[in-house]
Design a protein around this motif. Structure first.
Motif, mmCIF file in Angstrom:
data_model
loop_
_atom_site.group_PDB
_atom_site.id
_atom_site.type_symbol
_atom_site.label_atom_id
_atom_site.label_comp_id
_atom_site.label_asym_id
_atom_site.label_seq_id
_atom_site.Cartn_x
_atom_site.Cartn_y
_atom_site.Cartn_z
ATOM 1 N N GLN A 1 -27.361 -62.690 27.448
ATOM 2 C CA GLN A 1 -27.492 -63.229 26.101
ATOM 3 C C GLN A 1 -27.671 -62.071 25.126
ATOM 4 O O GLN A 1 -28.349 -61.096 25.456
ATOM 5 N N PRO A 2 -27.122 -62.173 23.912
ATOM 6 C CA PRO A 2 -27.319 -61.104 22.917
ATOM 7 C C PRO A 2 -28.675 -61.260 22.237
ATOM 8 O O PRO A 2 -28.771 -61.687 21.081
ATOM 9 N N SER A 3 -29.750 -60.930 22.951
ATOM 10 C CA SER A 3 -31.103 -61.244 22.501
ATOM 11 C C SER A 3 -31.438 -60.660 21.128
ATOM 12 O O SER A 3 -31.930 -61.373 20.243
ATOM 13 N N ALA A 4 -31.192 -59.360 20.938
ATOM 14 C CA ALA A 4 -31.519 -58.746 19.646
ATOM 15 C C ALA A 4 -30.685 -59.353 18.526
ATOM 16 O O ALA A 4 -31.181 -59.587 17.415
ATOM 17 N N LEU A 5 -29.422 -59.637 18.801
ATOM 18 C CA LEU A 5 -28.543 -60.211 17.788
ATOM 19 C C LEU A 5 -28.996 -61.616 17.398
ATOM 20 O O LEU A 5 -28.861 -62.021 16.234
ATOM 21 N N ILE A 6 -29.545 -62.363 18.331
ATOM 22 C CA ILE A 6 -30.089 -63.689 18.015
ATOM 23 C C ILE A 6 -31.209 -63.548 16.984
ATOM 24 O O ILE A 6 -31.260 -64.275 15.982
ATOM 25 N N GLY A 7 -32.122 -62.602 17.217
ATOM 26 C CA GLY A 7 -33.217 -62.378 16.274
ATOM 27 C C GLY A 7 -32.738 -61.919 14.914
ATOM 28 O O GLY A 7 -33.210 -62.395 13.877
ATOM 29 N N GLN A 8 -31.788 -60.994 14.899
ATOM 30 C CA GLN A 8 -31.259 -60.485 13.631
ATOM 31 C C GLN A 8 -30.595 -61.598 12.820
ATOM 32 O O GLN A 8 -30.838 -61.747 11.616
ATOM 33 N N THR A 9 -29.765 -62.377 13.499
ATOM 34 C CA THR A 9 -29.027 -63.440 12.812
ATOM 35 C C THR A 9 -29.973 -64.507 12.280
ATOM 36 O O THR A 9 -29.778 -65.036 11.175
ATOM 37 N N ALA A 10 -31.007 -64.828 13.039
ATOM 38 C CA ALA A 10 -31.969 -65.837 12.600
ATOM 39 C C ALA A 10 -32.681 -65.401 11.319
ATOM 40 O O ALA A 10 -32.897 -66.210 10.411
ATOM 41 N N VAL A 11 -33.033 -64.120 11.233
ATOM 42 C CA VAL A 11 -33.686 -63.622 10.012
ATOM 43 C C VAL A 11 -32.721 -63.672 8.838
ATOM 44 O O VAL A 11 -33.099 -64.052 7.713
ATOM 45 N N GLU A 12 -31.469 -63.303 9.053
ATOM 46 C CA GLU A 12 -30.472 -63.369 7.977
ATOM 47 C C GLU A 12 -30.384 -64.784 7.402
ATOM 48 O O GLU A 12 -30.381 -64.977 6.178
ATOM 49 N N ILE A 13 -30.308 -65.776 8.286
ATOM 50 C CA ILE A 13 -30.195 -67.163 7.838
ATOM 51 C C ILE A 13 -31.476 -67.601 7.136
ATOM 52 O O ILE A 13 -31.435 -68.284 6.097
ATOM 53 N N LEU A 14 -32.629 -67.211 7.670
ATOM 54 C CA LEU A 14 -33.905 -67.585 7.064
ATOM 55 C C LEU A 14 -34.014 -67.042 5.638
ATOM 56 O O LEU A 14 -34.472 -67.753 4.727
ATOM 57 N N LEU A 15 -33.596 -65.806 5.435
ATOM 58 C CA LEU A 15 -33.669 -65.214 4.099
ATOM 59 C C LEU A 15 -32.719 -65.913 3.133
ATOM 60 O O LEU A 15 -33.038 -66.088 1.949
ATOM 61 N N GLU A 16 -31.559 -66.330 3.633
ATOM 62 C CA GLU A 16 -30.632 -67.085 2.793
ATOM 63 C C GLU A 16 -31.268 -68.383 2.324
ATOM 64 O O GLU A 16 -31.164 -68.757 1.143
ATOM 65 N N GLU A 17 -31.953 -69.073 3.237
ATOM 66 C CA GLU A 17 -32.555 -70.354 2.893
ATOM 67 C C GLU A 17 -33.793 -70.176 2.022
ATOM 68 O O GLU A 17 -34.111 -71.046 1.205
ATOM 69 N N ALA A 18 -34.516 -69.058 2.201
ATOM 70 C CA ALA A 18 -35.663 -68.787 1.331
ATOM 71 C C ALA A 18 -35.192 -68.525 -0.096
ATOM 72 O O ALA A 18 -35.842 -68.937 -1.065
ATOM 73 N N GLU A 19 -34.048 -67.854 -0.228
ATOM 74 C CA GLU A 19 -33.488 -67.554 -1.548
ATOM 75 C C GLU A 19 -32.875 -68.793 -2.179
ATOM 76 O O GLU A 19 -32.996 -69.015 -3.390
ATOM 77 N N ASN A 20 -32.225 -69.615 -1.360
ATOM 78 C CA ASN A 20 -31.557 -70.810 -1.864
ATOM 79 C C ASN A 20 -31.821 -71.977 -0.904
ATOM 80 O O ASN A 20 -31.061 -72.189 0.036
ATOM 81 N N PRO A 21 -32.897 -72.746 -1.143
ATOM 82 C CA PRO A 21 -33.263 -73.830 -0.225
ATOM 83 C C PRO A 21 -32.177 -74.890 -0.039
ATOM 84 O O PRO A 21 -32.176 -75.601 0.973
ATOM 85 N N SER A 22 -31.251 -74.997 -0.970
ATOM 86 C CA SER A 22 -30.198 -76.006 -0.851
ATOM 87 C C SER A 22 -28.955 -75.484 -0.137
ATOM 88 O O SER A 22 -27.948 -76.192 -0.044
ATOM 89 N N SER A 23 -29.009 -74.257 0.360
ATOM 90 C CA SER A 23 -27.845 -73.694 1.051
ATOM 91 C C SER A 23 -27.533 -74.505 2.303
ATOM 92 O O SER A 23 -28.434 -75.076 2.927
ATOM 93 N N PRO A 24 -26.262 -74.585 2.691
ATOM 94 C CA PRO A 24 -25.887 -75.375 3.870
ATOM 95 C C PRO A 24 -26.569 -74.859 5.136
ATOM 96 O O PRO A 24 -26.734 -73.648 5.315
ATOM 97 N N ARG A 25 -26.973 -75.768 6.002
ATOM 98 C CA ARG A 25 -27.584 -75.371 7.263
ATOM 99 C C ARG A 25 -26.506 -74.829 8.204
ATOM 100 O O ARG A 25 -25.387 -75.331 8.244
ATOM 101 N N ARG A 26 -26.858 -73.794 8.950
ATOM 102 C CA ARG A 26 -25.892 -73.142 9.828
ATOM 103 C C ARG A 26 -26.341 -73.232 11.284
ATOM 104 O O ARG A 26 -27.522 -73.082 11.588
ATOM 105 N N GLN A 27 -25.396 -73.489 12.173
ATOM 106 C CA GLN A 27 -25.651 -73.478 13.609
ATOM 107 C C GLN A 27 -24.776 -72.394 14.241
ATOM 108 O O GLN A 27 -23.563 -72.576 14.367
ATOM 109 N N VAL A 28 -25.391 -71.293 14.565
ATOM 110 C CA VAL A 28 -24.676 -70.171 15.166
ATOM 111 C C VAL A 28 -24.869 -70.242 16.676
ATOM 112 O O VAL A 28 -26.011 -70.260 17.164
ATOM 113 N N VAL A 29 -23.764 -70.304 17.398
ATOM 114 C CA VAL A 29 -23.832 -70.399 18.864
ATOM 115 C C VAL A 29 -23.051 -69.234 19.467
ATOM 116 O O VAL A 29 -21.835 -69.151 19.303
#
Length: 341
Positions: free
Chosen positions: A296-324
């Motif tokens: 599993q790309p463990s570090a990349l999972i953590g990095q991507t999750a933070v990227e998405i979290l910051l997007e939603e913190a900046e814009n709470p109405s941003s579309p929800r993303r499911q990265v698999v």
């Protein structure tokens, strides 16, 4: 004597409290001589700003809360490192909580993070946390699931296709001629365990004459794997599986230890029993018999999750993303011996 306050610094430097505040928060507004006096007073008095109080007044801290299932598992250590590195680029820090596969402890960390008014929460859930995360979001704290798909919960998630990973592992064992396969994992309340088992079942269904035994353990740990391995080694040779798919590398390493320590039973890996783990932690390649594993790309999972979290913190109405992410089979000596059947 207590810790010096901002008023003590102001009195020592001969300036107003507002001037000290500006030096700390808006230094461009303060003249050079006044700024130098304030900085000298801070150094002489040993003043440390109460950043937590300042952040609470501002309404949100500069930290992200991360809850993982088991901090002892190197997979989650690598995931946390990836999250930390990505957060640092935004000037944020990560607070790590270990639920230890305990829903009550998980809930306690969620309460703590809310009290600390963290910028957002990343969680690899054990229990059903959807309602709890919805309340957090209503109060302005976004949340992203990590190492777990959102399943229509309305939250963003970053995960790996564990069903595909389970299928990859067992198809590899089948390709080596193995026909009596044991899946060792648990507890099955953990979605990742269930998905990996489901993938194993799908692989077996396509091959008549192949059996899939389930050996459930109480934890995803080396100790649990060793106990399962000892029980298998104690069986009669004809009752043992000829291959084992472990739900993670820690279990696989425990099984490997048990089989190799039972020298009197005459069991060899992989000739008698082949083993595949999951996660491809660093220790997998360094085992006495290097472990085949699903990476599993463990570090990349953590990095991507933070990227998405910051997007939603900046814009709470941003579309929800499911990265698999897709898993990858890493083949080593624990499955590639001369005993293919």
């Amino acid at each position: 004597m207590g810790s010096p306050s901002i008023r003590d610094v102001a009195a020592h430097a001969g300036v107003s409290v507002g001037t000290v505040s500006n030096v700390l928060n808006r230094p461009a507004k303060v003249s050079g001589p006044a700024s130098e006096r304030v900085l000298a007073a801070i150094k002489e008095l040993g003043f440390v700003r109460n950043d937590a109080a300042r952040q609470l007044r501002a309404g949100r801290s500069k930290t992200i809360g991360l809850i993982v299932l088991d901090v002892r598992n190197p997979f989650f250590t690598d995931l946390a490192r990836g999250a930390e590195d990505q957060a640092a680029t935004a000037g944020l820090s990560v607070i790590l909580g270990n639920s230890d596969e305990d829903p009550d402890r998980e809930s306690t960390y969620l309460d703590l993070f809310e009290e600390q008014r963290v910028l957002g929460v990343l969680v690899s859930p054990f229990g059903n946390v959807t309602e709890r995360l919805e309340r957090l979001r209503e109060r302005g704290t976004p949340a992203v699931l990590v190492d777990r798909s959102a399943d229509g919960s309305g939250f963003s998630s970053v995960s790996v296709d564990d069903v595909a990973g389970g299928r990859l592992a067992v198809e590899h064992l089948l390709a080596q001629g193995r026909r009596r396969i044991a899946f060792i994992g648990g507890p099955f309340e953990i979605r990742q365990v269930e998905d990996r088992h489901s993938g194993a079942e799908r692989a077996v269904e396509r091959h008549p004459g192949v059996s899939l035994e389930v050996v459930e353990v109480r934890a995803l740990s080396v100790i649990a794997g060793r106990a399962a391995g000892e029980a298998i080694a104690a069986r009669r040779p004809e009752d043992r599986p000829d291959a084992i798919f472990a739900a993670n590398d820690l279990i696989a390493m425990g099984v490997l230890q048990a089989l190799l320590m039972r020298g009197g039973a005459g069991i060899t890996v992989p000739d008698d029993i082949a083993i595949v783990g999951y996660d491809d932690i660093d220790f997998a390649s360094a085992a006495v018999v290097p472990l085949s594993s699903i990476r599993q790309p463990s570090a990349l999972i953590g990095q991507t999750a933070v990227e998405i979290l910051l997007e939603e913190a900046e814009n709470p109405s941003s579309p929800r993303r499911q990265v698999v992410f897709q898993p990858e089979l890493i083949v080593r000596e624990s499955t590639m011996g001369s005993g293919a059947r």
